[in-house]
Design an enzyme around this catalytic site. Structure first.
Site, mmCIF file in Angstrom:
data_model
loop_
_atom_site.group_PDB
_atom_site.id
_atom_site.type_symbol
_atom_site.label_atom_id
_atom_site.label_comp_id
_atom_site.label_asym_id
_atom_site.label_seq_id
_atom_site.Cartn_x
_atom_site.Cartn_y
_atom_site.Cartn_z
ATOM 1 N N ARG A 55 36.577 38.450 22.182
ATOM 2 C CA ARG A 55 37.079 36.879 22.041
ATOM 3 C C ARG A 55 35.750 35.708 22.282
ATOM 4 N NH1 ARG A 55 40.367 37.549 27.313
ATOM 5 N NH2 ARG A 55 38.062 38.417 27.937
ATOM 6 N N HIS B 72 47.250 40.995 23.648
ATOM 7 C CA HIS B 72 46.835 42.198 23.757
ATOM 8 C C HIS B 72 47.801 42.707 22.715
ATOM 9 C CE1 HIS B 72 45.176 41.823 28.477
ATOM 10 N NE2 HIS B 72 44.752 42.140 27.653
ATOM 11 N N SER C 90 44.271 38.110 31.085
ATOM 12 C CA SER C 90 44.949 38.016 31.541
ATOM 13 C C SER C 90 45.043 37.281 33.245
ATOM 14 C CB SER C 90 45.111 38.747 32.673
ATOM 15 O OG SER C 90 45.214 40.325 31.421
ATOM 16 N N LYS D 261 40.257 47.564 42.495
ATOM 17 C CA LYS D 261 40.295 46.339 42.030
ATOM 18 C C LYS D 261 41.803 46.491 42.290
ATOM 19 C CE LYS D 261 39.455 43.919 37.740
ATOM 20 N NZ LYS D 261 38.982 44.019 36.836
#
Lengths: 161, 161, 161, 161, 161, 161
Positions: free
Chosen positions: A90, A17, A128, A41
């Site tokens: 990514r 990030h 993460s 979440k």
């Protein structure tokens, strides 16, 4: 004045990030990191804790700030006079998810432009989720998250475990 | 002496897993099947039940053994004098997940080498998840799991249903 | 004694290739680099020149050798008492090509096992094609090909240009 | 002043290219369309013809210009005081090619930033290659290329056929 | 008489689903929309509510009907004298999931043929999940779901929120 | 009467092609195999030779015929009163190419429907290109092409070599 928004969960912020934030800060006049409040979440860190961690690591960048937001992302952008959103890419999996999300955002607000940057090579495998797993299992997270917040992540991982 | 570890959830072991074990046993001197204890995921079979099912189907291979483990995979490998991990690849989705996982493991222990084998054609569509669904809905799971454990899977599926 | 063959065009050998050779030399007892003679494709370097470049860069590895071959790869492996082939994987595109090739080789010789390694992160974007383009356009190829052969590649690029 | 370069072959420019140019012109202060001179690839249009077609269709954008260039793209950018490159993304295949190219460019010049935009939905299936094929076979290319250059493309397709 | 089954969760039906139904109704003599009862997944709408929403939007097609079903899809098809299943494809992710599912169905019943249609361009980014999120966050879902059921979805989203 | 067209190069027809033809013949009333005459690509077999090979292997199917065609595929379909095209899908690479082609065909003729079938598992790694390479290098092509044409392919491969 070009204002760009960089939205995400950031639970927690990773070096991947921070890499995007640093590079975006050289392309746009102002960058706002937007931490999404997602009622469905429950993360490892609360939204306020995430905002605090981000504040600490973006100090070197004088044109970068952070806020949490809920509801539609396109509305958050409009409230901050921004029509450019930044997202990191990514992998192929990221690409397909982002393609669908950017088309939905374009549908909701045709003025919003999503701009993508490929994550730098050395961070391309970071997420993460993977970092939290390593931390919970007692692995070394150096170079995975910014040095300033390593202790916070390990302490939270212990609570979690 | 080349010791290779084949880690996974194996909930339950499928013919796709057994195919990889059989082929790996011809490439490496010793193969250890490692059943991961994942506190965050409650499976259909308990970890001990999974280890027992694997023991029954690996009998024909005298250089293959099985153990359960928790914590970091790279530590489990070190404790068993192994620096080679085997993983099966069925699809693009597998490939991307495995690429990220192998890069994270390399970060945690640069000596660990991940080696991949493409799942044999006839098993390339198998997954423990799909097989459990077929079993729960009363479908035929012959040729999907080793013959020795078909009854165990159907009995467990009934309890689950 | 486990003999593994690492086949390819190697036109020229890159640091990505050398990375796979170095890691494979720790997993297998012997590694043979096989340079494919492909009548349909005229490369930048002749096959003999490629073999010579490889000889120079594999000197540090006492269990690695190089040969050129023509015809079917599975036959070349059989002539060298090897039933394990190594291939590097960089991307989804590689994965699909390799999946089809390994299934065809399995069809031609069921005893042949293809084992894959993910290219190390820092080399994951390298390809002989891209490096030749950079060299022809006068770009810096340091860290892209082994230091010992940089001059050879730049000299050839000039001839080519 | 943010100068962005949008490089490509543009043989010929399509509505997909024009879509990216139009959106980029709202995100950056200046956009330079760079037509790559590739000695290895003979196109349908010469490089000068391509530059001329582009000039005609970018007239509505006062912050957009066009030039041809040869050699390394990163050098062309440096000569035009630009450190931001724009590329369009249509598919997974594009994504992987662009990932490798952007990492190579980053290697050649760490200051260069590649920024990506997803092609708008209605143009996501367009490619110069597909359009040339349709034109050569006498199909309708309306809405595929800008109206101003339809006749040029059909005339060239006839010569080609 | 060619009877085709179009199975799914349809929670709720989207314009992407309706696009597939409309096009399939021109290729096959009869189309049965099959709403899967999945005990493991509680949706936004109950199965009966989903069947009702579908009934309302398929009225224009006299060769299309709807039923809910539980258990194995291949059994549902057999009970309705159908050996052709239709599925929509939007992305690479869809493709891989569908490839594995169709191979498993072929295993369970070799007579069943799965036939795929690419979702039309303007609906290619739609998913029930994304639409529910937009509705819950108060976004506009016009053109995302059939006009006849917009109010039902917004009312349910409020309850959900 | 549902007429479906199955277009391709068929240089030569493989067991993967025949698998699609056989399954399509059970879904549609009539299937026309269309051999594309592509002026830009010189194959191993001439177009007439390919049509002859196909005629020999489709004899068991009384609702299947073969023709060669040039120009736009959508025109060929219109001349044969067909609005359904069949294509086989083997991999992600196929999927993306087919997605773009089907969207271009839809643009050229909105009435044309492209319907896809996943190639059966045992043929999913076959391609005319790979088979020609194996034949040229003297490998065994049994089970890769229909038995009736094995000698034709080996004879042509010798000429080619």
């Amino acid at each position: 004045m070009k204002v760009a928004v960089y939205p995400g969960s950031f639970d927690p912020i990773t070096n991947g990030h921070l890499d995007i934030i640093s590079r975006a800060s050289k392309v746009f006049d102002k960058v706002i990191v937007g931490v999404l409040i997602n009622p469905e979440k429950k993360g490892m860190f609360s939204v306020d804790e995430r905002v605090d961690l981000i504040k600490r690591v973006i100090k070197p960048f004088n044109n970068v700030s952070v806020q949490s937001f809920s509801g539609l992302l396109v509305n958050f952008m409009e409230n901050n006079d921004s029509n450019v959103m930044i997202r990191g890419l990514r992998s192929v999996g990221d690409f397909e998810y982002e393609l669908q999300t950017s088309l939905m955002n374009k549908k909701l607000n045709p003025n919003v432009e999503t701009v993508f940057m490929m994550t730098s090579l050395e961070f391309s495998f970071l997420s993460s989720t993977a970092i939290k797993q390593v931390a919970v299992f007692g692995g070394c997270i150096k170079e995975l998250v910014p040095d300033e917040i390593i202790d916070d992540v390990l302490r939270k991982a212990k609570e979690f475990n």
